[in-house]
Write an enzyme that holds these catalytic residues in place. Sequence first.
Site, PDB file in Angstrom:
ATOM      1  N   GLY A 123       1.051   4.753   0.913  1.00  0.00           N
ATOM      2  CA  GLY A 123       0.162   5.835   0.467  1.00  0.00           C
ATOM      3  C   GLY A 123       1.031   6.873  -0.228  1.00  0.00           C
TER       4      GLY A 123
ATOM      5  CG  ASP B   8      -0.818   5.061  -5.578  1.00  0.00           C
ATOM      6  OD1 ASP B   8      -1.992   4.652  -5.456  1.00  0.00           O
ATOM      7  OD2 ASP B   8       0.012   5.056  -4.657  1.00  0.00           O
TER       8      ASP B   8
ATOM      9  CD  GLN C 205      -3.443  -1.723   1.255  1.00  0.00           C
ATOM     10  OE1 GLN C 205      -4.308  -2.554   1.006  1.00  0.00           O
ATOM     11  NE2 GLN C 205      -2.311  -1.661   0.574  1.00  0.00           N
TER      12      GLN C 205
ATOM     13  CE  LYS D  36      -3.228  -0.612  -2.952  1.00  0.00           C
ATOM     14  NZ  LYS D  36      -1.943  -1.361  -3.173  1.00  0.00           N
TER      15      LYS D  36
HETATM   16  O1  MRU Z   1      -0.073   0.070  -1.754  1.00  0.00           O
HETATM   17  P1  MRU Z   1      -0.493   1.296  -1.023  1.00  0.00           P
HETATM   18  O2  MRU Z   1      -1.212   1.019   0.249  1.00  0.00           O
HETATM   19  O3  MRU Z   1       0.655   2.280  -0.842  1.00  0.00           O
HETATM   20  O4  MRU Z   1      -1.521   2.001  -2.011  1.00  0.00           O
HETATM   21  C1  MRU Z   1      -2.092   3.208  -1.632  1.00  0.00           C
HETATM   22  C2  MRU Z   1      -3.132   3.691  -2.584  1.00  0.00           C
HETATM   23  O5  MRU Z   1      -3.346   3.148  -3.641  1.00  0.00           O
HETATM   24  C3  MRU Z   1      -3.825   4.958  -2.218  1.00  0.00           C
HETATM   25  O6  MRU Z   1      -5.144   4.963  -2.702  1.00  0.00           O
HETATM   26  C4  MRU Z   1      -3.076   6.138  -2.851  1.00  0.00           C
HETATM   27  O7  MRU Z   1      -1.715   6.091  -2.519  1.00  0.00           O
HETATM   28  C5  MRU Z   1      -3.636   7.435  -2.461  1.00  0.00           C
HETATM   29  S1  MRU Z   1      -3.374   7.779  -0.762  1.00  0.00           S
HETATM   30  C6  MRU Z   1      -3.832   9.374  -0.433  1.00  0.00           C
END
Ligand code: MRU
Length: 324
Positions: free
Chosen positions: A46, A227, A186, A238
């Site tokens: 995240g 991200d 997730q 994501k």
């Molecule tokens: O691969 P991940 O689980 O790290 O991806 C996370 C995401 O895409 C979340 O939507 C993003 O980091 C926002 S979290 C507040």
Amino acid sequence: MRRTIDWADGAVEIIDQVALPREYRTLRLTTVGELVDAIRRLAVRGAPALGGAGALGVALAAFACDDADAVRADAERVAAARPTAVNLSWGVSRALTRLAEGPDAVLAEALAVLDEDERLNHEASARAAELILERCSRRPLRLLTHCNAGRLATVGWGTALGVVWHLHAAGHLESVLADETRPLLQGARLTAWELAEAGVPYRVLPDSAAAAAMARGMVDCVVVGADRIAANGDVANKIGTYGLAIAAARHRLPFVVVAPSSTVDPELASGDSVVIEERAAEEITTFSGLPVTPDGTKVFNPAFDVTPAELITAVVTEKGPMVP
Ligand code: MRU
């Protein structure tokens, strides 16, 4: 409530997100190598939580060695552990600004990053909740979210799920639809766990059912995290977020992105140049360790996609909404 990532007795302590929801446990990471491995395995994940991990990683390196060049080399390893979430390199850079003052100063800066993250997510999600209440007339509201943008994805509180906590507390929330979020689940594993813990009514749906849920009138608003947010408002998040935004536009539903300002990358003119992490083929060719594709199957496994600004109703940070 315990933070997702923190400093405890000279080490980085994280909630192990690979073990959830079967087991709630913490991991103590005592070296930069262990931290980098935890980031790559998504034991800590995240974007905002990765900002904390980046900053604490520099503190770990600074306490381990007093050679500034060696600490910088370790800091680069941490920043490169995952490429897409800008918060990771941002957190590393923040902590490095105090390197000349010694390890205690680096740690103080890292702890400031953690405190800020909790506070800014709380503010950003409050502002997003206000905006959603303005844009959606139905009460109580039915939200759809993707991946996990809750307290597990941040140091604390959450971004998209932060909106859920605010609306739930105010009595304005009916329920949440949580995309399972293939391939690492997730949504099914982490978002569902957080919603269950908080007593928020929810259902998990396959990612492929989200557009159908919108078509059946089951969704009032889509709310997601980010991200990396480009200067023009394009948003990397994501994988699957872009498809959701297209479906939301088709059904004229607000599509709201919530993030702390540490996720904004002002150096990036548009989403075209975001580096998208591609992950291992086994994430697609196996399920729970069992093969699900013929031997030798090749895969396309990007962990993120880019949603163009024109499909986004608003990107909301602690500074307020930016409407593309
Ligand atoms: O691969 P991940 O689980 O790290 O991806 C996370 C995401 O895409 C979340 O939507 C993003 O980091 C926002 S979290 C507040």
